[in-house]
Design a protein around this motif. Structure first.
Motif, mmCIF file in Angstrom:
data_model
loop_
_atom_site.group_PDB
_atom_site.id
_atom_site.type_symbol
_atom_site.label_atom_id
_atom_site.label_comp_id
_atom_site.label_asym_id
_atom_site.label_seq_id
_atom_site.Cartn_x
_atom_site.Cartn_y
_atom_site.Cartn_z
ATOM 1 N N UNK A 100 0.816 -1.212 0.000
ATOM 2 C CA UNK A 100 0.000 0.000 0.000
ATOM 3 C C UNK A 100 0.851 1.265 0.000
ATOM 4 N N UNK A 101 1.909 1.255 0.803
ATOM 5 C CA UNK A 101 2.714 2.464 1.006
ATOM 6 C C UNK A 101 3.988 2.485 0.157
ATOM 7 N N UNK A 102 4.170 1.464 -0.702
ATOM 8 C CA UNK A 102 5.320 1.403 -1.608
ATOM 9 C C UNK A 102 6.649 1.510 -0.845
ATOM 10 N N UNK A 103 6.787 0.685 0.188
ATOM 11 C CA UNK A 103 7.960 0.774 1.064
ATOM 12 C C UNK A 103 9.161 -0.025 0.552
ATOM 13 N N UNK A 104 8.915 -1.032 -0.272
ATOM 14 C CA UNK A 104 9.974 -1.867 -0.851
ATOM 15 C C UNK A 104 10.847 -2.527 0.215
ATOM 16 N N UNK A 105 10.212 -3.061 1.223
ATOM 17 C CA UNK A 105 10.947 -3.729 2.303
ATOM 18 C C UNK A 105 11.690 -4.962 1.817
ATOM 19 N N UNK A 117 9.036 -3.958 8.263
ATOM 20 C CA UNK A 117 8.276 -2.885 7.621
ATOM 21 C C UNK A 117 8.275 -1.636 8.496
ATOM 22 N N UNK A 118 8.092 -1.819 9.814
ATOM 23 C CA UNK A 118 8.134 -0.653 10.703
ATOM 24 C C UNK A 118 9.491 0.034 10.655
ATOM 25 N N UNK A 119 10.558 -0.761 10.639
ATOM 26 C CA UNK A 119 11.902 -0.159 10.562
ATOM 27 C C UNK A 119 12.097 0.569 9.229
ATOM 28 N N UNK A 120 11.546 -0.013 8.165
ATOM 29 C CA UNK A 120 11.655 0.625 6.857
ATOM 30 C C UNK A 120 10.894 1.949 6.824
ATOM 31 N N UNK A 121 9.753 1.994 7.457
ATOM 32 C CA UNK A 121 8.993 3.250 7.532
ATOM 33 C C UNK A 121 9.799 4.323 8.254
ATOM 34 N N UNK A 122 10.449 3.929 9.346
ATOM 35 C CA UNK A 122 11.275 4.883 10.080
ATOM 36 C C UNK A 122 12.456 5.347 9.235
ATOM 37 N N UNK A 123 13.095 4.399 8.545
ATOM 38 C CA UNK A 123 14.270 4.725 7.729
ATOM 39 C C UNK A 123 13.922 5.701 6.613
ATOM 40 N N UNK A 124 12.752 5.494 6.004
ATOM 41 C CA UNK A 124 12.329 6.341 4.890
ATOM 42 C C UNK A 124 11.569 7.591 5.332
ATOM 43 N N UNK A 126 8.585 7.601 6.200
ATOM 44 C CA UNK A 126 7.368 7.466 5.390
ATOM 45 C C UNK A 126 6.123 7.448 6.260
ATOM 46 N N UNK A 127 5.077 8.143 5.807
ATOM 47 C CA UNK A 127 3.764 8.106 6.452
ATOM 48 C C UNK A 127 3.885 8.219 7.975
ATOM 49 N N UNK A 128 4.467 9.312 8.408
ATOM 50 C CA UNK A 128 4.739 9.529 9.836
ATOM 51 C C UNK A 128 3.461 9.456 10.674
ATOM 52 N N UNK A 129 2.349 9.889 10.108
ATOM 53 C CA UNK A 129 1.076 9.861 10.841
ATOM 54 C C UNK A 129 0.646 8.451 11.181
ATOM 55 N N UNK A 130 1.152 7.469 10.455
ATOM 56 C CA UNK A 130 0.885 6.062 10.770
ATOM 57 C C UNK A 130 2.066 5.433 11.492
ATOM 58 N N UNK A 131 3.264 5.766 11.056
ATOM 59 C CA UNK A 131 4.468 5.160 11.630
ATOM 60 C C UNK A 131 4.587 5.416 13.131
ATOM 61 N N UNK A 132 4.337 6.642 13.544
ATOM 62 C CA UNK A 132 4.510 6.978 14.966
ATOM 63 C C UNK A 132 3.552 6.229 15.885
ATOM 64 N N UNK A 133 2.250 6.168 15.605
ATOM 65 C CA UNK A 133 1.377 5.389 16.476
ATOM 66 C C UNK A 133 1.697 3.895 16.457
ATOM 67 N N UNK A 134 2.111 3.352 15.301
ATOM 68 C CA UNK A 134 2.469 1.932 15.252
ATOM 69 C C UNK A 134 3.715 1.646 16.091
ATOM 70 N N UNK A 135 4.674 2.559 16.045
ATOM 71 C CA UNK A 135 5.870 2.396 16.878
ATOM 72 C C UNK A 135 5.502 2.458 18.362
ATOM 73 N N UNK A 136 4.586 3.360 18.708
ATOM 74 C CA UNK A 136 4.158 3.482 20.105
ATOM 75 C C UNK A 136 3.461 2.217 20.577
#
Length: 214
Positions: A100-105, A117-124, A126-136
């Motif tokens: 969905x988010x084209x993260x290419x993990x 995938x969560x680490x890839x979101x942080x690295x990129x 990407x989609x901080x509005x989703x990444x931050x709550x998922x990390x929490x």
């Protein structure tokens, strides 16, 4: 379930409109439907494991009457099924997010997990509005998830969890006794794992719904 259902309803409308992306929407709708079924199976496993554990009173199988031993073995089955399904759902969610988010993990790790995938979101970033709550959410349930993941790995890749429990009691030097695990502690971890999965699914599919509507 509400978040998944709302997302599926939105996709169904888009599919019916025969937009150029209806093939992709059909794939995502099937993905969401599969996650609904998987979540239901996880919830049933947690419920059955919990109910069966209530009838286990002894800490050694040798002390159990046949009915109690049978209920204990059934509990173990649903408990194992629970933690295996838990990580299977997270990995399915990770593959959905990656697409969905084209993260290419897959460029980071060929067989990637939800946590990749969560680490890839942080690295990129990407989609901080989703990444931050998922990390929490991940951090909130870090300890029970680590214990469950260790048991999942032991069950699938090494020795099963009952053998691990026997190894923990090896200093007693009593090979004629089979001590069972702390069922209440196990169920506490599994329930928290279910909460983590539910909160993560909700966050992802509420976000996906809003993202598609805009």
């Amino acid at each position: 379930m509400n978040a998944l259902g709302s997302y599926r309803k939105l996709l169904t409308r888009l599919i019916d409109e025969q937009t150029p992306e209806c093939g992709k929407y059909t794939r995502y709708e099937l993905w969401a439907r599969g996650l609904i079924h998987a979540l239901d199976e996880l919830e049933q496993s947690v419920y059955c494991a919990s109910r069966l554990s209530e009838s286990v009173a002894h800490d050694q199988e040798e002390k159990m009457e046949p009915e109690e031993r049978a209920n204990y073995r059934r509990h173990v089955y649903f408990y194992k099924n629970g933690f295996i399904r838990l990580f299977a759902i997270l990995d399915k969610l990770g593959y959905f997010m990656n697409d969905l988010l084209h993260l290419r993990s897959e460029r980071v790790k060929h067989k990637f997990s939800y946590f990749t995938v969560l680490r890839q979101m942080q690295h990129l970033h990407a989609d901080v509005a989703l990444s931050e709550p998922l990390q929490a959410i991940k951090e909130r349930y870090k300890e029970p998830l680590a214990r469950l993941r260790n048991k999942r790995n032991m069950e699938i890749h090494l020795v099963n969890t009952e053998m691990l429990d026997d190894l923990l009691h090896i200093d007693a030097c009593r090979t004629d006794r089979s001590y069972i695990e702390d069922l209440q502690a196990n169920m506490d971890d599994l329930r928290q794992g279910l909460e983590m999965v539910c909160q993560s699914l909700t966050a992802v599919f509420v976000y996906a719904h809003r993202r598609k509507k805009t």
